[in-house]
Design a protein around this motif. Structure first.
Motif, mmCIF file in Angstrom:
data_model
loop_
_atom_site.group_PDB
_atom_site.id
_atom_site.type_symbol
_atom_site.label_atom_id
_atom_site.label_comp_id
_atom_site.label_asym_id
_atom_site.label_seq_id
_atom_site.Cartn_x
_atom_site.Cartn_y
_atom_site.Cartn_z
ATOM 1 N N MET A 94 -22.945 -72.975 28.557
ATOM 2 C CA MET A 94 -23.504 -72.418 29.459
ATOM 3 C C MET A 94 -24.873 -72.657 29.793
ATOM 4 S SD MET A 94 -21.491 -70.561 32.750
ATOM 5 C CE MET A 94 -23.119 -71.031 33.911
ATOM 6 N N VAL A 95 -25.719 -72.144 28.580
ATOM 7 C CA VAL A 95 -26.833 -71.531 27.777
ATOM 8 C C VAL A 95 -27.230 -72.704 27.761
ATOM 9 C CG1 VAL A 95 -28.423 -70.219 27.016
ATOM 10 C CG2 VAL A 95 -26.735 -69.193 28.560
ATOM 11 N N ALA A 126 -37.027 -62.513 36.415
ATOM 12 C CA ALA A 126 -35.475 -61.363 36.308
ATOM 13 C C ALA A 126 -34.218 -62.309 35.859
ATOM 14 C CB ALA A 126 -35.676 -60.754 37.640
ATOM 15 N N GLY A 127 -33.773 -62.589 35.596
ATOM 16 C CA GLY A 127 -33.094 -63.633 34.921
ATOM 17 C C GLY A 127 -33.733 -65.029 34.605
ATOM 18 N N CYS A 128 -33.900 -64.371 33.561
ATOM 19 C CA CYS A 128 -34.732 -65.821 32.928
ATOM 20 C C CYS A 128 -33.911 -66.163 32.230
ATOM 21 C CB CYS A 128 -35.329 -65.060 31.676
ATOM 22 S SG CYS A 128 -35.051 -64.458 30.788
ATOM 23 N N GLY A 129 -32.720 -66.596 31.739
ATOM 24 C CA GLY A 129 -31.470 -67.785 31.181
ATOM 25 C C GLY A 129 -32.739 -68.047 30.210
ATOM 26 N N GLU A 130 -32.649 -69.357 29.631
ATOM 27 C CA GLU A 130 -33.064 -69.412 28.674
ATOM 28 C C GLU A 130 -34.607 -69.882 28.422
ATOM 29 O OE1 GLU A 130 -34.290 -73.270 27.516
ATOM 30 O OE2 GLU A 130 -33.865 -72.798 30.371
ATOM 31 N N GLY A 131 -35.360 -69.028 29.105
ATOM 32 C CA GLY A 131 -37.083 -69.093 29.127
ATOM 33 C C GLY A 131 -37.790 -70.157 29.972
ATOM 34 N N TYR A 132 -36.668 -71.938 29.603
ATOM 35 C CA TYR A 132 -37.853 -72.583 30.227
ATOM 36 C C TYR A 132 -39.055 -71.944 31.277
ATOM 37 C CZ TYR A 132 -38.958 -77.005 32.733
ATOM 38 O OH TYR A 132 -39.972 -78.108 33.158
ATOM 39 N N LEU A 190 -42.566 -61.140 30.084
ATOM 40 C CA LEU A 190 -40.940 -60.749 29.956
ATOM 41 C C LEU A 190 -40.173 -61.159 30.634
ATOM 42 C CD1 LEU A 190 -39.293 -58.156 28.504
ATOM 43 C CD2 LEU A 190 -39.887 -56.677 31.260
ATOM 44 N N GLY A 191 -38.763 -61.765 29.980
ATOM 45 C CA GLY A 191 -37.558 -62.165 30.518
ATOM 46 C C GLY A 191 -36.621 -61.176 30.603
ATOM 47 N N TRP A 250 -26.740 -64.109 25.532
ATOM 48 C CA TRP A 250 -26.731 -65.916 24.987
ATOM 49 C C TRP A 250 -27.810 -66.291 25.512
ATOM 50 C CZ3 TRP A 250 -23.861 -65.532 21.081
ATOM 51 C CH2 TRP A 250 -21.944 -65.525 21.681
ATOM 52 N N ALA A 251 -28.028 -66.330 26.883
ATOM 53 C CA ALA A 251 -29.116 -66.806 27.333
ATOM 54 C C ALA A 251 -30.568 -65.902 26.721
ATOM 55 C CB ALA A 251 -29.449 -66.602 28.868
ATOM 56 N N VAL A 252 -30.558 -64.687 26.695
ATOM 57 C CA VAL A 252 -32.305 -63.902 25.829
ATOM 58 C C VAL A 252 -32.226 -64.736 24.484
ATOM 59 C CG1 VAL A 252 -32.558 -61.445 25.366
ATOM 60 C CG2 VAL A 252 -31.601 -62.133 27.340
#
Length: 284
Positions: free
Chosen positions: A60-61, A98-104, A122-123, A129-131
């Motif tokens: 998913m990530v 908060a809930g940054c996923g892959e940081g987009y 801060l993410g 896996w997302a972090v």
């Protein structure tokens, strides 16, 4: 503009401030957390996990990274950036996704603020896996595996907090925002990805209306609907869109098969952007 990692982190076990010693972060009680070689910090105690591998899966990530990096949701990022960077403080602006996923969205914010204030970013996400994906793409931001239900962040230390397609925990958000700080929230609207949902489900359920009941500790400052048509012209992008949503797992096999057969799809993107201000007179 300078982007620096947000530093006001706390121990997830006792809530005391963490201080960095080399590659480790320690609290006064002696709890220690080592930073991974990829640059992120794991602050989700095993007793706070609801499963062995919580949050979005590796697949998913990866799908979300490909889809977002292609620019398909750029108008959403631009709307978020306008809200975050309006009326910025004179000093460094601190912001948590908060809930940054892959940081987009934090990467987009950093680019939008090139001529603006200094940012301390801060993410945080419950998915390792997302972090991990976020840390590999951006070394300027602090990336943490953690939970919105127990943010490892010092009280009243943030100017902005993003909750984008995520799970808001308003009590925690109010705790970590400074008085007068801003929560920027994005939620799917009733027509969001309607055309895709019509393909994967035999019938659509009406989405409940979203109200503007103010969470405790906040007041509503603005709402905005971001709506546009998005045309995807290859099967890979369509598959990535489905894979990054809950619909992949909620749909039955025949619905997923109908989506997999598509080579072109136009969908409606509709999100509601809500801004809540932390009550200026409240603390803690």
């Amino acid at each position: 503009m300078t982007v620096t990692p947000f530093q006001a982190l706390t121990c997830p076990l006792d809530g005391d401030p963490l201080s960095r010693e080399g590659v480790s972060w320690r609290c006064p009680a002696g709890h220690s957390f080592d930073q991974a070689r990829q640059g992120y910090l794991h602050l989700l105690p095993v007793q706070n996990k609801r499963s062995r591998d919580p949050g979005d899966s590796k697949d998913m990530v990866a799908a979300r990274r490909r889809f977002l990096n292609a620019g398909h949701y750029q108008p959403i990022a631009e709307a978020v950036n306008r809200r975050v960077l309006a009326a910025t403080p004179d000093n460094t602006l601190s912001c948590l996704d908060a809930g940054c996923g892959e940081g987009y969205y934090l990467r987009q914010l950093a680019e939008a603020a090139e001529s603006g204030p200094e940012l301390a970013l801060l993410g945080l996400d419950i998915s390792k896996w997302a972090v991990l994906a976020a840390a590999k793409q951006d070394k300027r931001t602090a990336w943490v595996v953690g939970s919105n239900a127990n943010l490892p962040v010092e009280a009243a230390s943030l100017d902005r907090l993003l909750c984008l397609f995520g799970f808001p925990v308003y009590q925690e958000f109010a705790r970590v925002l400074k008085p007068g700080g801003l929560l920027v929230q994005v939620d799917a609207g009733p027509d969001h990805l309607r055309e895709l949902r019509e393909i994967v489900y035999p019938e659509l359920r009406s989405k409940p209306a979203v109200d503007n009941v103010e969470p405790e500790g906040f007041r509503l400052t603005s709402t905005e609907i971001v709506r546009f048509d998005l045309t995807l012209t290859d099967a890979g992008a369509i598959a990535d869109l489905l894979a990054m949503t809950p619909h992949l797992y909620r749909a039955k096999p025949e619905g997923r098969a109908r989506a997999a057969a598509l080579t072109e799809l136009t969908v409606t993107v509709e999100v509601r952007l809500t801004c809540w201000q932390r009550h200026p007179t409240q603390t803690g």
